[in-house]
Design a protein around this motif. Sequence first.
Motif, PDB file in Angstrom:
ATOM      1  N   MET A   1      51.065  31.681  18.100  1.00 51.54           N
ATOM      2  CA  MET A   1      51.648  32.888  17.535  1.00 51.54           C
ATOM      3  C   MET A   1      53.019  33.201  18.128  1.00 51.54           C
ATOM      4  O   MET A   1      53.688  34.118  17.679  1.00 51.54           O
ATOM      5  N   LYS A   2      53.454  32.451  19.177  1.00 52.42           N
ATOM      6  CA  LYS A   2      54.701  32.797  19.855  1.00 52.42           C
ATOM      7  C   LYS A   2      55.879  32.692  18.902  1.00 52.42           C
ATOM      8  O   LYS A   2      55.981  31.765  18.113  1.00 52.42           O
ATOM      9  N   ARG A   3      56.786  33.665  18.989  1.00 51.70           N
ATOM     10  CA  ARG A   3      58.031  33.763  18.217  1.00 51.70           C
ATOM     11  C   ARG A   3      57.824  34.195  16.782  1.00 51.70           C
ATOM     12  O   ARG A   3      58.793  34.453  16.077  1.00 51.70           O
ATOM     13  N   ILE A   4      56.584  34.273  16.294  1.00 48.25           N
ATOM     14  CA  ILE A   4      56.380  34.666  14.896  1.00 48.25           C
ATOM     15  C   ILE A   4      56.817  36.098  14.676  1.00 48.25           C
ATOM     16  O   ILE A   4      57.488  36.423  13.703  1.00 48.25           O
ATOM     17  N   PHE A   5      56.433  36.985  15.625  1.00 44.59           N
ATOM     18  CA  PHE A   5      56.748  38.396  15.470  1.00 44.59           C
ATOM     19  C   PHE A   5      57.841  38.859  16.432  1.00 44.59           C
ATOM     20  O   PHE A   5      58.157  40.029  16.482  1.00 44.59           O
ATOM     21  N   SER A   6      58.415  37.934  17.223  1.00 45.87           N
ATOM     22  CA  SER A   6      59.310  38.371  18.283  1.00 45.87           C
ATOM     23  C   SER A   6      60.611  38.967  17.776  1.00 45.87           C
ATOM     24  O   SER A   6      61.295  39.675  18.475  1.00 45.87           O
ATOM     25  N   ALA A   7      60.976  38.676  16.537  1.00 42.03           N
ATOM     26  CA  ALA A   7      62.135  39.313  15.906  1.00 42.03           C
ATOM     27  C   ALA A   7      61.956  39.198  14.425  1.00 42.03           C
ATOM     28  O   ALA A   7      61.210  38.369  13.935  1.00 42.03           O
ATOM     29  N   SER A   8      62.633  40.015  13.696  1.00 37.22           N
ATOM     30  CA  SER A   8      62.489  39.959  12.252  1.00 37.22           C
ATOM     31  C   SER A   8      63.815  40.254  11.605  1.00 37.22           C
ATOM     32  O   SER A   8      64.636  40.994  12.121  1.00 37.22           O
ATOM     33  N   GLU A   9      64.036  39.652  10.445  1.00 40.77           N
ATOM     34  CA  GLU A   9      65.268  39.895   9.712  1.00 40.77           C
ATOM     35  C   GLU A   9      65.216  41.269   9.078  1.00 40.77           C
ATOM     36  O   GLU A   9      64.166  41.750   8.694  1.00 40.77           O
ATOM     37  N   PRO A  10      66.376  41.900   8.938  1.00 40.47           N
ATOM     38  CA  PRO A  10      66.390  43.183   8.238  1.00 40.47           C
ATOM     39  C   PRO A  10      65.903  43.013   6.822  1.00 40.47           C
ATOM     40  O   PRO A  10      66.205  42.028   6.163  1.00 40.47           O
ATOM     41  N   SER A 260      48.151  45.640  24.759  1.00 38.61           N
ATOM     42  CA  SER A 260      47.850  44.372  25.419  1.00 38.61           C
ATOM     43  C   SER A 260      47.761  43.240  24.393  1.00 38.61           C
ATOM     44  O   SER A 260      48.315  42.153  24.590  1.00 38.61           O
ATOM     45  N   ILE A 261      47.079  43.506  23.292  1.00 35.62           N
ATOM     46  CA  ILE A 261      46.951  42.502  22.224  1.00 35.62           C
ATOM     47  C   ILE A 261      48.323  42.202  21.630  1.00 35.62           C
ATOM     48  O   ILE A 261      48.673  41.039  21.376  1.00 35.62           O
ATOM     49  N   GLY A 262      49.124  43.251  21.408  1.00 35.44           N
ATOM     50  CA  GLY A 262      50.446  43.052  20.832  1.00 35.44           C
ATOM     51  C   GLY A 262      51.337  42.181  21.694  1.00 35.44           C
ATOM     52  O   GLY A 262      52.087  41.334  21.189  1.00 35.44           O
ATOM     53  N   ARG A 263      51.257  42.355  23.012  1.00 41.70           N
ATOM     54  CA  ARG A 263      52.071  41.515  23.898  1.00 41.70           C
ATOM     55  C   ARG A 263      51.581  40.072  23.895  1.00 41.70           C
ATOM     56  O   ARG A 263      52.376  39.135  23.948  1.00 41.70           O
ATOM     57  N   GLU A 264      50.271  39.880  23.826  1.00 43.26           N
ATOM     58  CA  GLU A 264      49.734  38.515  23.760  1.00 43.26           C
ATOM     59  C   GLU A 264      50.185  37.812  22.487  1.00 43.26           C
ATOM     60  O   GLU A 264      50.406  36.597  22.477  1.00 43.26           O
ATOM     61  N   TRP A 265      50.312  38.567  21.410  1.00 44.47           N
ATOM     62  CA  TRP A 265      50.736  37.986  20.137  1.00 44.47           C
ATOM     63  C   TRP A 265      52.248  38.011  19.953  1.00 44.47           C
ATOM     64  O   TRP A 265      52.752  37.704  18.886  1.00 44.47           O
ATOM     65  N   ASN A 266      52.964  38.388  21.022  1.00 43.67           N
ATOM     66  CA  ASN A 266      54.423  38.395  20.991  1.00 43.67           C
ATOM     67  C   ASN A 266      55.003  39.261  19.877  1.00 43.67           C
ATOM     68  O   ASN A 266      55.959  38.883  19.193  1.00 43.67           O
ATOM     69  N   PHE A 267      54.410  40.442  19.690  1.00 42.36           N
ATOM     70  CA  PHE A 267      55.011  41.404  18.769  1.00 42.36           C
ATOM     71  C   PHE A 267      56.354  41.847  19.338  1.00 42.36           C
ATOM     72  O   PHE A 267      56.573  41.800  20.550  1.00 42.36           O
ATOM     73  N   PRO A 268      57.271  42.316  18.495  1.00 44.79           N
ATOM     74  CA  PRO A 268      58.523  42.864  19.011  1.00 44.79           C
ATOM     75  C   PRO A 268      58.243  43.961  20.030  1.00 44.79           C
ATOM     76  O   PRO A 268      57.333  44.770  19.854  1.00 44.79           O
ATOM     77  N   GLU A 269      59.021  43.984  21.109  1.00 45.66           N
ATOM     78  CA  GLU A 269      58.794  44.966  22.165  1.00 45.66           C
ATOM     79  C   GLU A 269      58.906  46.389  21.635  1.00 45.66           C
ATOM     80  O   GLU A 269      58.211  47.293  22.103  1.00 45.66           O
ATOM     81  N   SER A 270      59.774  46.591  20.628  1.00 50.28           N
ATOM     82  CA  SER A 270      59.921  47.928  20.050  1.00 50.28           C
ATOM     83  C   SER A 270      58.616  48.404  19.417  1.00 50.28           C
ATOM     84  O   SER A 270      58.287  49.595  19.461  1.00 50.28           O
ATOM     85  N   VAL A 271      57.843  47.481  18.841  1.00 50.70           N
ATOM     86  CA  VAL A 271      56.563  47.831  18.217  1.00 50.70           C
ATOM     87  C   VAL A 271      55.544  48.210  19.290  1.00 50.70           C
ATOM     88  O   VAL A 271      54.856  49.232  19.187  1.00 50.70           O
TER      89      VAL A 271
END
Length: 351
Positions: A1-10, A260-271
């Motif tokens: 899952m790494k990098r999938i949610f780490s950033a997103s296009e506008p 905790s789950i969000g960080r494991e799944w590499n969600f954007p830090e803002s989320v």
Amino acid sequence: MKRIFSASEPARDAPGQVQASQPAPAVAVSAAPVGSAAQLSFEQRDGVNGSYFNWLFDNADVTGLDTTPHENQVLDALTAILASQQSGAALVRRLPGLLPQLLQSLRSDNFSGAQLSRTISNDVVLVAAVIRMANTSFKGSGTTISSVEHAVMLIGQEGLRHLLTSVAFRPIIDLNSGQYTRLLAPRIWDQSERCAVANRMLAEDMGIDPFEAFLAGLVQNVGLIVTLRIMDQMSRDDKELGSEMFCARLVRDARILTCSIGREWNFPESVVTAIGEQAGMRKGVTVSPLGRLLTQSDYLSKVRLLVDNERLDKDDPVLFKGLSPRAMACYRELDAIADDAVAPPAAAPAP
């Protein structure tokens, strides 16, 4: 899952709009400025949250300040999970291997409809969801979409991101689910989807990425849904769960688990930050723009859900105090979200 949610296009599409069936409240409201989240009072949020959890647990009125022994067992089990080295993400059903691959493809600048179509075709659930959404989006055009490739091109990159994210996180409810999962999970998911749609609709006015806003609303209750399994395992087929103090502690700890789950799944830090901020809303404490938006959308979605279920009076002026005209317009559009309406509508096909 790494990098999938780490950033997103506008997002390039305009926020989606759903035909509303609920009439606008016939009350005067003190409006917040356009482009900012409402300054909701503690009393507003506390009153709506109390009504929401009474409805969620199907309790008429549970206002006790003490937790029951059964409630303490559930809370202790949740505390033990938070204190352990156990992976929070392992408690959630893993995303099917196909979905991370698709979401990664959608992040690429080289958007290949043909390649995505071939990948989607390997999952019958995704095939049905994509074709259904394409046909719903272009209802009345006189054209029936029957091929996955045609549907993918019509829905577009942004629409697919929203659709696939919703499919990924929708809770599984089957014959093996316990009573709390069967009763509460559909209600929690309904509120999460409405909150996500409200976030997406209001994000651009606040300069927030619409997809990150959508993601924050959709996953903010992942920890709470996980906790339903603990409640099922300790179930006694009674209604000993749902007191005011239990709900307050449950939501607090479930949000910690979500982060905790969000960080494991590499969600954007803002989320992750926005979700964590919901537990510590106090006067004078700085909150991120996405955190303020999430607070407002969570409130709007709960009010609309409770009005739809006749738990709140739609003409109560206190409910809408401080909301901007844009937030009120969003509230009126928060109908129950159909499976094929999770993504912003794509542009109409060329004649």
